[in-house]
Each structure stands twice: as C-alpha cells, then as structure tokens.
Scaffold this motif. Structure first.
Motif, short mmCIF file in Angstrom:
data_model
loop_
_atom_site.label_atom_id
_atom_site.label_comp_id
_atom_site.label_asym_id
_atom_site.label_seq_id
_atom_site.Cartn_x
_atom_site.Cartn_y
_atom_site.Cartn_z
N ARG A 46 -55.42 36.50 62.55
CA ARG A 46 -55.53 36.43 61.10
C ARG A 46 -56.70 37.20 60.54
O ARG A 46 -56.85 37.32 59.35
N ARG A 47 -57.58 37.70 61.35
CA ARG A 47 -58.78 38.33 60.84
C ARG A 47 -58.42 39.55 60.01
O ARG A 47 -57.62 40.38 60.41
N GLY A 48 -59.02 39.64 58.86
CA GLY A 48 -58.80 40.79 57.98
C GLY A 48 -59.72 41.92 58.38
O GLY A 48 -60.20 42.00 59.49
N HIS A 49 -60.03 42.80 57.45
CA HIS A 49 -60.91 43.92 57.71
C HIS A 49 -62.30 43.41 58.03
O HIS A 49 -62.91 42.71 57.24
N GLY A 50 -62.78 43.72 59.20
CA GLY A 50 -64.13 43.33 59.59
C GLY A 50 -64.30 41.84 59.79
O GLY A 50 -65.41 41.34 59.82
N GLY A 51 -63.21 41.08 59.94
CA GLY A 51 -63.31 39.65 60.16
C GLY A 51 -63.70 38.87 58.92
O GLY A 51 -64.06 37.71 59.00
N ALA A 52 -63.66 39.49 57.75
CA ALA A 52 -64.03 38.81 56.51
C ALA A 52 -63.02 37.72 56.20
O ALA A 52 -61.82 37.90 56.41
N PRO A 53 -63.48 36.58 55.71
CA PRO A 53 -62.54 35.52 55.36
C PRO A 53 -61.64 35.95 54.21
O PRO A 53 -62.00 36.80 53.41
N GLY A 54 -60.47 35.32 54.14
CA GLY A 54 -59.52 35.62 53.07
C GLY A 54 -59.98 35.08 51.73
O GLY A 54 -61.05 34.48 51.61
N GLN A 55 -59.18 35.29 50.75
CA GLN A 55 -59.45 34.78 49.41
C GLN A 55 -58.21 34.05 48.91
O GLN A 55 -57.10 34.38 49.29
N TRP A 56 -58.43 33.06 48.06
CA TRP A 56 -57.31 32.36 47.44
C TRP A 56 -56.57 33.35 46.55
O TRP A 56 -57.18 34.16 45.86
N SER A 57 -55.26 33.30 46.56
CA SER A 57 -54.47 34.23 45.74
C SER A 57 -54.44 33.80 44.27
O SER A 57 -54.14 34.63 43.41
N THR A 58 -54.70 32.54 43.99
CA THR A 58 -54.76 32.05 42.61
C THR A 58 -55.93 31.08 42.49
O THR A 58 -56.40 30.54 43.48
N GLY A 59 -56.35 30.88 41.27
CA GLY A 59 -57.45 29.97 41.02
C GLY A 59 -57.00 28.51 40.99
O GLY A 59 -55.81 28.21 40.89
N LEU A 60 -57.97 27.63 41.04
CA LEU A 60 -57.68 26.19 41.04
C LEU A 60 -56.96 25.75 39.77
O LEU A 60 -56.09 24.89 39.81
N PHE A 61 -57.31 26.35 38.65
CA PHE A 61 -56.73 25.93 37.37
C PHE A 61 -55.64 26.87 36.86
O PHE A 61 -55.35 26.89 35.67
N ASP A 62 -55.02 27.63 37.74
CA ASP A 62 -53.94 28.55 37.35
C ASP A 62 -52.57 27.88 37.45
O ASP A 62 -51.58 28.51 37.84
N CYS A 63 -52.50 26.62 37.08
CA CYS A 63 -51.26 25.86 37.19
C CYS A 63 -50.12 26.43 36.36
O CYS A 63 -48.96 26.21 36.68
N VAL A 64 -50.44 27.16 35.29
CA VAL A 64 -49.39 27.71 34.43
C VAL A 64 -48.63 28.85 35.10
O VAL A 64 -47.61 29.28 34.59
N GLU A 65 -49.10 29.31 36.26
CA GLU A 65 -48.39 30.37 36.98
C GLU A 65 -47.08 29.87 37.58
O GLU A 65 -46.21 30.67 37.90
N ASP A 66 -46.95 28.57 37.76
CA ASP A 66 -45.72 27.99 38.31
C ASP A 66 -45.46 26.67 37.59
O ASP A 66 -45.76 25.59 38.11
N ILE A 67 -44.91 26.76 36.41
CA ILE A 67 -44.68 25.58 35.56
C ILE A 67 -43.78 24.54 36.23
O ILE A 67 -44.10 23.35 36.21
N PRO A 68 -42.66 24.94 36.87
CA PRO A 68 -41.83 23.90 37.50
C PRO A 68 -42.59 23.10 38.56
O PRO A 68 -42.49 21.88 38.59
N ASN A 69 -43.37 23.77 39.40
CA ASN A 69 -44.14 23.05 40.41
C ASN A 69 -45.22 22.19 39.76
O ASN A 69 -45.48 21.08 40.22
N THR A 70 -45.81 22.67 38.69
CA THR A 70 -46.83 21.89 37.99
C THR A 70 -46.23 20.59 37.45
O THR A 70 -46.84 19.52 37.57
N CYS A 71 -45.03 20.67 36.90
CA CYS A 71 -44.36 19.47 36.38
C CYS A 71 -44.03 18.49 37.51
O CYS A 71 -44.27 17.29 37.38
#
Length: 189
Positions: A46-71
């Motif tokens: 799983r190591r990326g470039h140079g073994g750097a850790p990954g990043q979250w693809s969305t923020g903690l409060f980005d719930c509006v990106e998937d309204i059905p799942n949020t509901c």
C-alpha cells in the motif's frame, strides 16, 4: 482493427488498453474499473510515493456528497457501520452481525462509538490514513454519524460497492476471469 488508419471522422484512435498492439491472447478484457477494485492490500503493497501515508478522499463534514448514505446513517447508523465493518474485516464478520452488535451496544450502553471507533482505527491502519482532525475516539464520540459517513465514502471512493459486501466485491473484481470447467471421472457423452 488497424489503428494506424484514420476512421470516418479522420481521427486515429489508440486501442482501449493504451498500447499499440492488442492485448496478448488470454488476457482478460473487462469493462473499465472492474479489475481496478482491489481489496484492502497488505501494508507492504500500500505504500505510496516515498512511503508517505495516504489522505482521506473526503472531509469529516462532507456528508452532503452522498445524501442517501447520510440519511441512512442518520436514521439507522447500524446499517452503515455494518457495511464498513464487513469490508474492513475482509468478510470475516457479516454486515448483519456487526450491525446487530452495534445496535446492542447502543441500547445497553448508549455509547456505540466505543465499538465503531475500533473499526475507524483498523481502517486507518489498513489504508495508512492520518488520524485527523483529532483522535479516532473523539471523532466518533463527538461526530458519530459524520465519522461513519466519511468511512463509508472512503471505501466507496476506493472502489468498493458497499451494498455488495466483501464477497460481492471479490466476485465483481474477478468478473471476466474464466477457468476451465472441472471434468470429473465418469463424465462423458
């Protein structure tokens, strides 16, 4: 098809696999994306470039990106938790069992975040994600629905179809690969 000759519109289009020649005989050709779905790989892969850790693809409060799942998560967080837990556990625990245990813990203690926090930590370690914006226990303790939604979105953005579960994702990933039928002794025309 000869890709060196222009088509009716005068353009030259490369083969769909990106090379100059067709894929070798025996190479499975599948619709785009099916073979891109990968189970959560071991840490060494799983190591990326140079073994750097990954990043979250969305923020903690980005719930509006998937309204059905949020509901669903707002009204019945045990469903979202169960789906996340099944993928993180690689199918060793079913969605239903994880969701039921989450519900029992919620009814008995009122603190299901103590259980779901464990899965956030496990998922973060598998995907080498940072512990942001604060420790996992605080994320789940203060923002349980947002944390569950973020985990769900993260797995979805990494190619998992959450409604299929672990086995369904594995089957979907293996589509296009065919094997010869097994012929048992005595089976003849």
């Amino acid at each position: 098809m000869d890709y060196s000759k222009p088509t009716d519109d005068g353009q030259k289009y490369p083969p769909p696999h990106g090379g100059d020649l067709p894929p070798p005989v025996g190479t499975p050709v599948t619709p785009s994306g099916i073979n891109d779905i990968q189970p959560i790989p071991p840490p060494s892969a799983r190591r990326g470039h140079g073994g750097a850790p990954g990043q979250w693809s969305t923020g903690l409060f980005d719930c509006v990106e998937d309204i059905p799942n949020t509901c669903v998560t707002f009204w019945c967080p045990c469903i979202t938790f169960g789906q996340v837990a099944e993928i993180v556990d690689r199918g060793s625990t079913s969605c239903g069992a994880s969701g039921a245990l989450y519900t029992i813990i919620a009814l008995v203690t009122g603190w299901p975040c103590m259980y779901s926090c464990f899965y956030r930590t496990k998922m973060r370690r598998q995907l080498e994600l940072p512990e942001t914006p604060c420790p996992d226990i605080l994320v789940h303790g203060c923002c349980e629905p947002c944390a569950l939604c973020q985990e769900y979105r993260e797995l979805t953005n990494r190619g998992f179809h959450m409604s299929l579960g672990w086995d369904g994702n594995a089957d979907k990933q293996n589509q296009g690969f065919t094997t010869a039928p097994v012929v048992e002794r005595g089976m003849s025309r």
